[in-house]
Design an enzyme around this catalytic site. Structure first.
Site, PDB file in Angstrom:
ATOM      1  N   ALA A   1      -7.262   1.201   7.217  1.00 31.78           N
ATOM      2  CA  ALA A   1      -6.002   1.135   7.967  1.00 31.78           C
ATOM      3  C   ALA A   1      -6.180   1.707   9.365  1.00 31.78           C
ATOM      4  O   ALA A   1      -6.088   0.994  10.361  1.00 31.78           O
ATOM      5  CB  ALA A   1      -4.893   1.872   7.216  1.00 31.78           C
TER       6      ALA A   1
ATOM      7  N   SER B   1     -11.381   4.752   6.530  1.00 33.15           N
ATOM      8  CA  SER B   1     -11.655   4.708   7.974  1.00 33.15           C
ATOM      9  C   SER B   1     -12.370   5.990   8.398  1.00 33.15           C
ATOM     10  O   SER B   1     -11.846   7.088   8.216  1.00 33.15           O
ATOM     11  CB  SER B   1     -10.349   4.561   8.759  1.00 33.15           C
ATOM     12  OG  SER B   1      -9.704   3.343   8.459  1.00 33.15           O
TER      13      SER B   1
ATOM     14  N   HIS C   1      -6.635  10.204   4.630  1.00 33.74           N
ATOM     15  CA  HIS C   1      -6.039   9.236   5.547  1.00 33.74           C
ATOM     16  C   HIS C   1      -6.079   9.772   6.977  1.00 33.74           C
ATOM     17  O   HIS C   1      -6.140  10.980   7.198  1.00 33.74           O
ATOM     18  CB  HIS C   1      -4.591   8.948   5.147  1.00 33.74           C
ATOM     19  CG  HIS C   1      -4.460   8.316   3.803  1.00 33.74           C
ATOM     20  ND1 HIS C   1      -3.832   8.930   2.750  1.00 33.74           N
ATOM     21  CD2 HIS C   1      -4.900   7.122   3.323  1.00 33.74           C
ATOM     22  CE1 HIS C   1      -3.860   8.141   1.682  1.00 33.74           C
ATOM     23  NE2 HIS C   1      -4.516   7.046   2.010  1.00 33.74           N
TER      24      HIS C   1
ATOM     25  N   ASP D   1       0.838  -1.190   0.000  1.00 34.35           N
ATOM     26  CA  ASP D   1       0.000   0.000   0.000  1.00 34.35           C
ATOM     27  C   ASP D   1       0.881   1.250   0.000  1.00 34.35           C
ATOM     28  O   ASP D   1       1.827   1.351   0.785  1.00 34.35           O
ATOM     29  CB  ASP D   1      -0.893  -0.022   1.247  1.00 34.35           C
ATOM     30  CG  ASP D   1      -1.922   1.085   1.275  1.00 34.35           C
ATOM     31  OD1 ASP D   1      -2.341   1.532   0.193  1.00 34.35           O
ATOM     32  OD2 ASP D   1      -2.325   1.492   2.392  1.00 34.35           O
TER      33      ASP D   1
ATOM     34  N   HIS E   1      -9.386   4.944  -1.098  1.00 34.75           N
ATOM     35  CA  HIS E   1      -8.430   5.107  -0.001  1.00 34.75           C
ATOM     36  C   HIS E   1      -9.039   5.984   1.087  1.00 34.75           C
ATOM     37  O   HIS E   1     -10.008   6.696   0.870  1.00 34.75           O
ATOM     38  CB  HIS E   1      -7.147   5.763  -0.521  1.00 34.75           C
ATOM     39  CG  HIS E   1      -6.238   4.836  -1.233  1.00 34.75           C
ATOM     40  ND1 HIS E   1      -5.032   4.405  -0.710  1.00 34.75           N
ATOM     41  CD2 HIS E   1      -6.329   4.223  -2.439  1.00 34.75           C
ATOM     42  CE1 HIS E   1      -4.435   3.598  -1.563  1.00 34.75           C
ATOM     43  NE2 HIS E   1      -5.211   3.473  -2.624  1.00 34.75           N
ATOM     44  N   GLY E   2      -8.436   5.938   2.282  1.00 39.00           N
ATOM     45  CA  GLY E   2      -8.873   6.811   3.367  1.00 39.00           C
ATOM     46  C   GLY E   2     -10.279   6.533   3.828  1.00 39.00           C
ATOM     47  O   GLY E   2     -11.033   7.449   4.164  1.00 39.00           O
TER      48      GLY E   2
END
Length: 279
Positions: A227, A206, A175, A82, A203-204
């Protein structure tokens, strides 16, 4: 079953209108938890490591752990780099047995990002490569950037010229920990999906509301990265165990509690992605 690449895994997700959960692991317990959750949900799964994680433990360690667990599992398991931050790291991970790699040249000028991504694609051969255009905001390891949305026309050109297998657009996610509910540009995502044939990656994720994640999947996202969510889950479980057992000194006890907590959280996120019962 043996390790698989993300190639067939993501193509099936793209055709089936669901997403494969991609979960970042920081240690053996998290690798175990991710595979256990996938088995329990009968779901394909992607284990991910960042460059920062690979400074903590070498890629060969994660490749060894993940490949042995995959061999014993009844669901497809892939191992992905990643936010790979250099050609050399991507090449090293391919040599160590990673079945998918990302090269993140999103902070570079467009032409430099194209050149770097294309070079990694040529090096990787049959190993699928993910890349990013525009910048997902926030911080991931040493990678820190402000938000820069992906231009749909540039996305089409980028994928065509680089030959990357999967593509991560910047549509409003970030992120790290969100300070407020993120505003995701779903219309931009729809336009990118209409122009780009490659599987799309979020992505990002969470902290993004589950209903928003599902809306992104409906518009073409077929790999969803988590993540920070898992790091928080793991750490909170360790803290809770120590608070309840202040005299504990056996790492297996508090790490085992954290492993169990991550397993349950990954199971929940697999269901959000809609990949349960898709193995």
């Amino acid at each position: 079953m043996p390790f698989v690449s993300t190639r067939e895994m993501l193509k099936k997700a793209q055709q089936g209108k669901y997403a494969v959960g991609a979960f970042n692991a920081e240690n053996m317990e998290m690798v175990q938890a991710i595979v256990a959750a996938a088995e329990a949900e009968h779901a394909p799964v992607i284990i991910q490591t960042t460059p920062g994680t690979l400074k903590y433990a070498d890629a060969m360690i994660f490749a060894g752990q993940a490949s042995r667990l995959a061999a014993a599992a009844k669901v497809p398991v892939a191992l992905h780099l990643d936010h790979g931050n250099s050609f050399e790291l991507a090449e090293y991970c391919v040599r160590q047995g990673y079945t998918s790699v990302m090269i993140d040249g999103s902070l570079l000028p467009f032409e430099d990002n194209v050149a770097l991504s294309r070079r990694v694609v040529e090096m990787a051969g049959d190993t699928p490569v993910e890349a990013e255009l525009g910048t997902v905001g926030g911080k991931e390891d040493s990678h820190e950037a402000s938000m820069s949305y992906t231009d749909p026309a540039q996305a089409e050109e980028f994928v065509r010229r680089t030959g990357v297998y999967s593509f991560a657009p910047a549509i409003g996610t970030a992120h790290g920990v969100y300070k407020s509910t993120p505003k995701i540009d779903l219309e931009r995502l729809s336009e990118i999906a209409a122009r780009v044939d490659a599987p799309l990656v979020l992505h990002g994720t969470s902290g993004v509301p589950d209903e928003t994640v599902r809306a992104c999947i409906e518009r073409g996202i077929c790999k969803v990265n988590y993540a920070t969510d898992l790091r928080i889950t793991f750490t909170n479980a360790v803290k809770a165990y120590i608070a309840e057992n202040p005299n504990a000194f056996d790492p297996k006890k508090y790490l085992g509690a954290a492993r169990a907590a991550v397993t349950e959280r990954v199971r929940e996120l697999i269901r959000v992605c809609g990949s349960n019962e898709k193995a």
